[in-house]
Design a protein around this motif. Structure first.
Motif, PDB file in Angstrom:
ATOM      1  N   PRO B 108       0.814  -1.214   0.000  1.00  0.00           N
ATOM      2  CA  PRO B 108       0.000   0.000   0.000  1.00  0.00           C
ATOM      3  C   PRO B 108       0.853   1.272   0.000  1.00  0.00           C
ATOM      4  O   PRO B 108       1.972   1.270   0.502  1.00  0.00           O
ATOM      5  CB  PRO B 108      -0.781  -0.092   1.311  1.00  0.00           C
ATOM      6  CG  PRO B 108      -0.689  -1.483   1.748  1.00  0.00           C
ATOM      7  CD  PRO B 108       0.521  -2.074   1.149  1.00  0.00           C
ATOM      8  N   ARG B 109       0.275   2.312  -0.574  1.00  0.00           N
ATOM      9  CA  ARG B 109       1.059   3.528  -0.791  1.00  0.00           C
ATOM     10  C   ARG B 109       1.550   4.152   0.516  1.00  0.00           C
ATOM     11  O   ARG B 109       2.684   4.596   0.618  1.00  0.00           O
ATOM     12  CB  ARG B 109       0.204   4.546  -1.552  1.00  0.00           C
ATOM     13  CG  ARG B 109       1.009   5.732  -2.005  1.00  0.00           C
ATOM     14  CD  ARG B 109       0.197   6.697  -2.832  1.00  0.00           C
ATOM     15  NE  ARG B 109       0.907   7.951  -2.960  1.00  0.00           N
ATOM     16  CZ  ARG B 109       1.783   8.205  -3.916  1.00  0.00           C
ATOM     17  NH1 ARG B 109       2.047   7.306  -4.822  1.00  0.00           N
ATOM     18  NH2 ARG B 109       2.417   9.365  -3.984  1.00  0.00           N
ATOM     19  N   ARG B 110       0.707   4.165   1.511  1.00  0.00           N
ATOM     20  CA  ARG B 110       1.108   4.788   2.772  1.00  0.00           C
ATOM     21  C   ARG B 110       2.320   4.061   3.375  1.00  0.00           C
ATOM     22  O   ARG B 110       3.244   4.698   3.880  1.00  0.00           O
ATOM     23  CB  ARG B 110      -0.055   4.741   3.761  1.00  0.00           C
ATOM     24  CG  ARG B 110       0.153   5.606   4.978  1.00  0.00           C
ATOM     25  CD  ARG B 110      -1.028   5.437   5.918  1.00  0.00           C
ATOM     26  NE  ARG B 110      -0.928   6.283   7.086  1.00  0.00           N
ATOM     27  CZ  ARG B 110      -1.757   7.274   7.350  1.00  0.00           C
ATOM     28  NH1 ARG B 110      -2.715   7.574   6.520  1.00  0.00           N
ATOM     29  NH2 ARG B 110      -1.627   7.973   8.455  1.00  0.00           N
ATOM     30  N   ALA B 111       2.315   2.728   3.263  1.00  0.00           N
ATOM     31  CA  ALA B 111       3.458   1.961   3.759  1.00  0.00           C
ATOM     32  C   ALA B 111       4.715   2.296   2.969  1.00  0.00           C
ATOM     33  O   ALA B 111       5.806   2.411   3.528  1.00  0.00           O
ATOM     34  CB  ALA B 111       3.159   0.473   3.665  1.00  0.00           C
ATOM     35  N   LYS B 112       4.534   2.497   1.646  1.00  0.00           N
ATOM     36  CA  LYS B 112       5.694   2.836   0.818  1.00  0.00           C
ATOM     37  C   LYS B 112       6.309   4.147   1.272  1.00  0.00           C
ATOM     38  O   LYS B 112       7.538   4.286   1.343  1.00  0.00           O
ATOM     39  CB  LYS B 112       5.266   2.961  -0.646  1.00  0.00           C
ATOM     40  CG  LYS B 112       5.107   1.640  -1.354  1.00  0.00           C
ATOM     41  CD  LYS B 112       4.823   1.873  -2.815  1.00  0.00           C
ATOM     42  CE  LYS B 112       4.720   0.565  -3.565  1.00  0.00           C
ATOM     43  NZ  LYS B 112       4.353   0.760  -4.959  1.00  0.00           N
ATOM     44  N   GLY B 302      -7.124   9.652   2.873  1.00  0.00           N
ATOM     45  CA  GLY B 302      -7.691   8.561   3.658  1.00  0.00           C
ATOM     46  C   GLY B 302      -7.121   7.199   3.320  1.00  0.00           C
ATOM     47  O   GLY B 302      -7.797   6.180   3.451  1.00  0.00           O
ATOM     48  N   GLN B 303      -5.859   7.166   2.866  1.00  0.00           N
ATOM     49  CA  GLN B 303      -5.216   5.867   2.609  1.00  0.00           C
ATOM     50  C   GLN B 303      -4.591   5.402   3.919  1.00  0.00           C
ATOM     51  O   GLN B 303      -3.535   5.874   4.313  1.00  0.00           O
ATOM     52  CB  GLN B 303      -4.139   6.004   1.532  1.00  0.00           C
ATOM     53  CG  GLN B 303      -4.722   6.275   0.175  1.00  0.00           C
ATOM     54  CD  GLN B 303      -3.694   6.833  -0.775  1.00  0.00           C
ATOM     55  OE1 GLN B 303      -2.852   7.627  -0.388  1.00  0.00           O
ATOM     56  NE2 GLN B 303      -3.783   6.447  -2.024  1.00  0.00           N
ATOM     57  N   THR B 304      -5.265   4.481   4.583  1.00  0.00           N
ATOM     58  CA  THR B 304      -4.789   4.100   5.914  1.00  0.00           C
ATOM     59  C   THR B 304      -4.124   2.745   5.953  1.00  0.00           C
ATOM     60  O   THR B 304      -3.566   2.370   6.962  1.00  0.00           O
ATOM     61  CB  THR B 304      -5.969   4.083   6.908  1.00  0.00           C
ATOM     62  OG1 THR B 304      -7.005   3.301   6.323  1.00  0.00           O
ATOM     63  CG2 THR B 304      -6.466   5.473   7.194  1.00  0.00           C
ATOM     64  N   GLU B 305      -4.183   1.994   4.850  1.00  0.00           N
ATOM     65  CA  GLU B 305      -3.641   0.629   4.875  1.00  0.00           C
ATOM     66  C   GLU B 305      -2.125   0.634   5.014  1.00  0.00           C
ATOM     67  O   GLU B 305      -1.423   1.399   4.354  1.00  0.00           O
ATOM     68  CB  GLU B 305      -4.019  -0.094   3.587  1.00  0.00           C
ATOM     69  CG  GLU B 305      -5.411  -0.653   3.646  1.00  0.00           C
ATOM     70  CD  GLU B 305      -5.603  -1.742   2.608  1.00  0.00           C
ATOM     71  OE1 GLU B 305      -4.780  -1.819   1.694  1.00  0.00           O
ATOM     72  OE2 GLU B 305      -6.574  -2.483   2.730  1.00  0.00           O
ATOM     73  N   LEU B 306      -1.629  -0.242   5.900  1.00  0.00           N
ATOM     74  CA  LEU B 306      -0.185  -0.308   6.125  1.00  0.00           C
ATOM     75  C   LEU B 306       0.403  -1.635   5.660  1.00  0.00           C
ATOM     76  O   LEU B 306       1.597  -1.734   5.439  1.00  0.00           O
ATOM     77  CB  LEU B 306       0.126  -0.120   7.603  1.00  0.00           C
ATOM     78  CG  LEU B 306      -0.126   1.281   8.153  1.00  0.00           C
ATOM     79  CD1 LEU B 306       0.144   1.305   9.628  1.00  0.00           C
ATOM     80  CD2 LEU B 306       0.738   2.300   7.453  1.00  0.00           C
ATOM     81  N   MET B 307      -0.446  -2.664   5.562  1.00  0.00           N
ATOM     82  CA  MET B 307       0.056  -3.969   5.127  1.00  0.00           C
ATOM     83  C   MET B 307      -0.729  -4.399   3.894  1.00  0.00           C
ATOM     84  O   MET B 307      -1.924  -4.127   3.770  1.00  0.00           O
ATOM     85  CB  MET B 307      -0.110  -5.011   6.240  1.00  0.00           C
ATOM     86  CG  MET B 307       0.779  -4.799   7.440  1.00  0.00           C
ATOM     87  SD  MET B 307       2.504  -5.153   7.125  1.00  0.00           S
ATOM     88  CE  MET B 307       2.553  -6.910   7.352  1.00  0.00           C
ATOM     89  N   ALA B 308      -0.045  -5.092   2.998  1.00  0.00           N
ATOM     90  CA  ALA B 308      -0.697  -5.585   1.795  1.00  0.00           C
ATOM     91  C   ALA B 308      -1.741  -6.648   2.164  1.00  0.00           C
ATOM     92  O   ALA B 308      -1.628  -7.313   3.189  1.00  0.00           O
ATOM     93  CB  ALA B 308       0.336  -6.190   0.858  1.00  0.00           C
ATOM     94  N   HIS B 309      -2.757  -6.759   1.330  1.00  0.00           N
ATOM     95  CA  HIS B 309      -3.770  -7.769   1.576  1.00  0.00           C
ATOM     96  C   HIS B 309      -3.433  -9.013   0.766  1.00  0.00           C
ATOM     97  O   HIS B 309      -3.574  -9.038  -0.453  1.00  0.00           O
ATOM     98  CB  HIS B 309      -5.152  -7.238   1.184  1.00  0.00           C
ATOM     99  CG  HIS B 309      -6.233  -8.252   1.389  1.00  0.00           C
ATOM    100  ND1 HIS B 309      -6.670  -8.602   2.635  1.00  0.00           N
ATOM    101  CD2 HIS B 309      -6.911  -9.004   0.501  1.00  0.00           C
ATOM    102  CE1 HIS B 309      -7.604  -9.544   2.505  1.00  0.00           C
ATOM    103  NE2 HIS B 309      -7.769  -9.795   1.222  1.00  0.00           N
ATOM    104  N   ALA B 310      -2.924 -10.051   1.453  1.00  0.00           N
ATOM    105  CA  ALA B 310      -2.601 -11.313   0.780  1.00  0.00           C
ATOM    106  C   ALA B 310      -2.712 -12.408   1.824  1.00  0.00           C
ATOM    107  O   ALA B 310      -1.731 -12.794   2.440  1.00  0.00           O
ATOM    108  CB  ALA B 310      -1.205 -11.262   0.190  1.00  0.00           C
TER     109      ALA B 310
END
Lengths: 268, 413
Positions: B108-112, B302-310
């Motif tokens: 996710p972009r925020r994690a990047k 509002g991009q809150t994701e920190l880990m990829a969904h897998a």
């Protein structure tokens, strides 16, 4: 019944794998999908036999014959502009078919491309040194020899590099256990005191988290020190140590925990 | 039992110390304050001049590649900290990126953005540490104290993020474990606003200093061919006339979205390397400003994701694990057995502060990597001393080792 453990691969194994589990593959692309790689492969194919070639994760992988490696790397360096050998090493397949897989990771800075060249050798077979083409192979071939026991023909100084010169065994082989073999366990004792001292000194304590609060010889009791060698029993009264004398020491002020303050903003 | 004296006979590589000719053999290290770790150099000297150098490494060898073969992928992450312990997040990142490429994950972009912040802070920390120790080796005590002070602020900022100062383990496969906390951005801004003045202070102290210039200029010249042949990367290569920066040439993360320059020089000497480190600090600051803007934009969008969904490879967020049975089951399997990446191999290079940090992973579909090769830049930057030192004088050894910026956690792995 005892669980069967293969002797030729003593590395950690998954303790459970579903019977019907089929591992997915990292996708491979055709060489034709990349113009630069296709052109490079054409040039290589005119002079050397290429057994297999594909693109995996943006890098071309080619399999060649072991005796072609020097000529191929020379061609790649001088004509194809792959000017750097980033890395080379081996993979141990002894348990499967008694071979080693050798890989060379090449980089072209003008084309911004990376190629991995691979070939298989039999156990005990030596590789051709490419040290004359790339000086970096000097150290990586020594490392490969140190870790796998694969020798490089024509290398100027084929000695161990990471392990001690008098080490026995090659640590990255799959037959070499993670915690080391008997030679490794007694290496220092044998060397310094002699084999006869093994019984007196005893095996090394490998548990790094081990603390024995009743052993005042080998463990410090921080804040609760006693003279070395004191017998410590459970019903012993507390031995809390205060470090600064009440009367005070010359030039040293006793710390007053009440009046000390914590700095909130470290950059002030 | 008393130790038998002289039992431990030293083993030298066919070296006789009593020699007929005028050659003197000097054993430099393994314990030497300017060796930056455990480096042993056997130097053959004619008077004060070196005619042959033989670097000996391995004093910090812990067998990380072996350990990796016996650990599940997530378990190996804290071990990578111990490679280049001056900038440990860059090692974490290299490994995480390699596994992500193997699996084919998109982060996710925020994690990047957070990863880039961490990477550039680590680069600054590493370069400040380099400047401090090298200046101290040459005898500039003031620069050492100044640069360590600034590094301390950065370590405080990192500590505020992940709780650790040196061994961060701040990056996970698939993202980052935490969002930026508290006044991280504020502290970073305060630091960055002061940084140009700080760098100018170092330069004022060093560049008009006669001793510094004499020991840096025209000393330790690495020709382009030698740098390429020895597999040099990073500042070592850029000082020798090749403007090659992996962040620019093979961009990963969001490095193609930020603007920065790649400083390079064709001189190849110690002074060129010193200039490149100084300029890179300025470029890192530039990148950090842009990353902070990107982070604020992520927050706005509002991009809150920190880990990829897998779900096959990465545990679900904590909230899901605590509320949903299936997520809990998957988390249990991933923690106890480990993820099983697909069968295949990958070599992923990243630009660590020292150079090209590469991770080669060969996966056979099991929870343990079948083979993992760590390509550490310092390994070759130590090897080049064999060819670089002959012709130089003893005091130059110290300044050359200084500017190669080798860290032995990484050389010996």
């Amino acid at each position: 019944m005892r669980v069967y453990k293969p002797k030729n691969d003593v590395q950690a194994k998954a303790y459970y794998t579903d019977r019907y589990y089929v591992a997915p593959q990292v996708p491979k692309q055709e060489i034709a999908s990349d113009e630069v790689f296709a052109a490079d492969l054409e040039t290589i194919k005119t002079k050397f036999e290429v057994k297999e070639a594909y693109i995996q994760v943006e890098q071309m992988v080619i399999y060649i014959n072991p005796h072609d490696i020097y000529g191929l790397l020379e061609l790649m360096r001088d004509e194809l502009e792959y000017t750097q050998l980033s890395e080379m090493s081996a993979i141990d397949w002894l348990a499967k078919d008694n071979t080693f897989e050798i890989f060379y990771q090449m980089l072209s800075m003008t084309k911004r491309k990376r190629i991995r060249i691979k070939y298989f050798i039999q156990n005990g077979q030596a590789v051709d040194s490419v040290e004359k083409l790339f000086r970096s192979a000097d150290w990586s071939e020594r490392e490969m020899y140190d870790m796998f026991g694969i020798e490089a023909n024509g290398h100027p100084f084929m000695k161990r590099i990471l392990m001690p010169y008098d080490w026995q065994g090659h640590p990255l082989l799959k037959t070499y256990p993670l915690e080391g073999d008997e030679f490794a366990a007694w290496y220092e004792v044998d060397k310094i005191y002699g084999k006869e001292a093994r019984d007196i000194i005893g095996p090394e304590l490998r548990d790094t988290a081990r603390v024995d609060r009743y052993d005042s010889k080998r463990f410090a009791r921080l804040g609760f020190e006693v003279p070395k060698g004191t017998e410590i029993t459970e019903d012993m009264e507390s031995t809390v140590q205060e470090y600064q004398e009440d009367g005070g020491v010359f030039l040293i002020r006793k710390v007053d925990k009440e009046s000390s303050k914590v700095i909130d903003d470290p950059q002030r | 039992m008393a130790q038998v004296k002289n039992r431990l006979t030293p083993f030298f590589e066919n070296i006789t110390f009593d020699r007929e000719d005028n050659e003197l053999i000097l054993n430099f290290g393994p314990q030497h304050p300017s060796a930056h770790g455990q480096l042993r150099l056997m130097l053959h000297l004619q008077q004060e001049q070196i005619v042959k150098a033989h670097p000996d490494v391995g004093y910090l060898h812990r067998g990380m590649e072996k350990m990796a073969e016996n650990m599940i992928y997530n378990e190996f992450m804290p071990t990578t900290d111990r490679m280049d312990y001056i900038a440990s997040s860059s090692n974490n990142y290299g490994f995480a990126l390699a596994v992500e490429k193997l699996i084919g994950l998109e982060v996710p972009r925020r994690a990047k953005v957070i990863r880039m912040l961490l990477l550039e802070i680590n680069r600054l920390m590493s370069h400040l540490f380099w400047l401090a120790t090298t200046a101290l080796d040459i005898g500039a005590m003031t620069v050492f104290l100044f640069a360590f002070r600034e590094r301390e602020y950065l370590m405080d900022i990192i500590e505020g993020y992940c709780g650790a100062r040196l061994t961060h383990a701040a990056i996970r496969i698939g993202g980052v474990p935490l969002d930026i906390q508290g006044d991280f951005l504020h502290q970073l801004k305060v630091f960055l606003n002061k940084l140009p003045q700080n760098i100018k202070d170092y330069e004022d102290l060093l560049e008009s200093n006669r001793i510094w210039r004499m020991r840096m200029e025209e000393v330790g010249v690495v020709p382009t061919e030698m740098a390429l042949s020895w597999g040099c990367t990073g500042p070592m290569l850029r000082a020798s006339g090749v403007a090659w920066d992996i962040r620019k040439e093979e961009p990963y993360e969001l490095y193609d979205e930020v603007e920065f320059n790649v400083p390079w020089s064709d001189k190849g000497d110690n002074f060129a390397r010193y200039r490149i480190y100084m300029e890179e600090m300025r470029e890192s600051a530039k990148i950090l400003y842009q990353c902070m803007e990107m982070y604020e934009k992520c927050q706005k969008d509002g991009q809150t994701e920190l880990m990829a969904h897998a779900p096959k490879y990465i545990s679900a967020p904590k909230l899901d694990i605590m509320t949903q049975n299936y997520s809990l089951m998957q988390h249990f399997v991933l923690v106890t057995q480990g993820m099983r990446p697909p069968v295949g191999e990958v070599y992923v290079p990243t630009e660590s502060p020292k150079g090209e940090l590469g991770f080669y992973i060969n996966s056979q579909g099991g929870p343990y990597p079948y083979r993992l090769k760590l390509r550490a830049p310092s390994f070759w930057h130590t090897g080049i001393l064999t060819d670089l030192l002959p012709g130089h004088y003893i005091p130059d050894v110290v300044s050359i080792i200084g500017t190669t910026n080798i860290v032995f956690g990484e050389v010996d792995r």
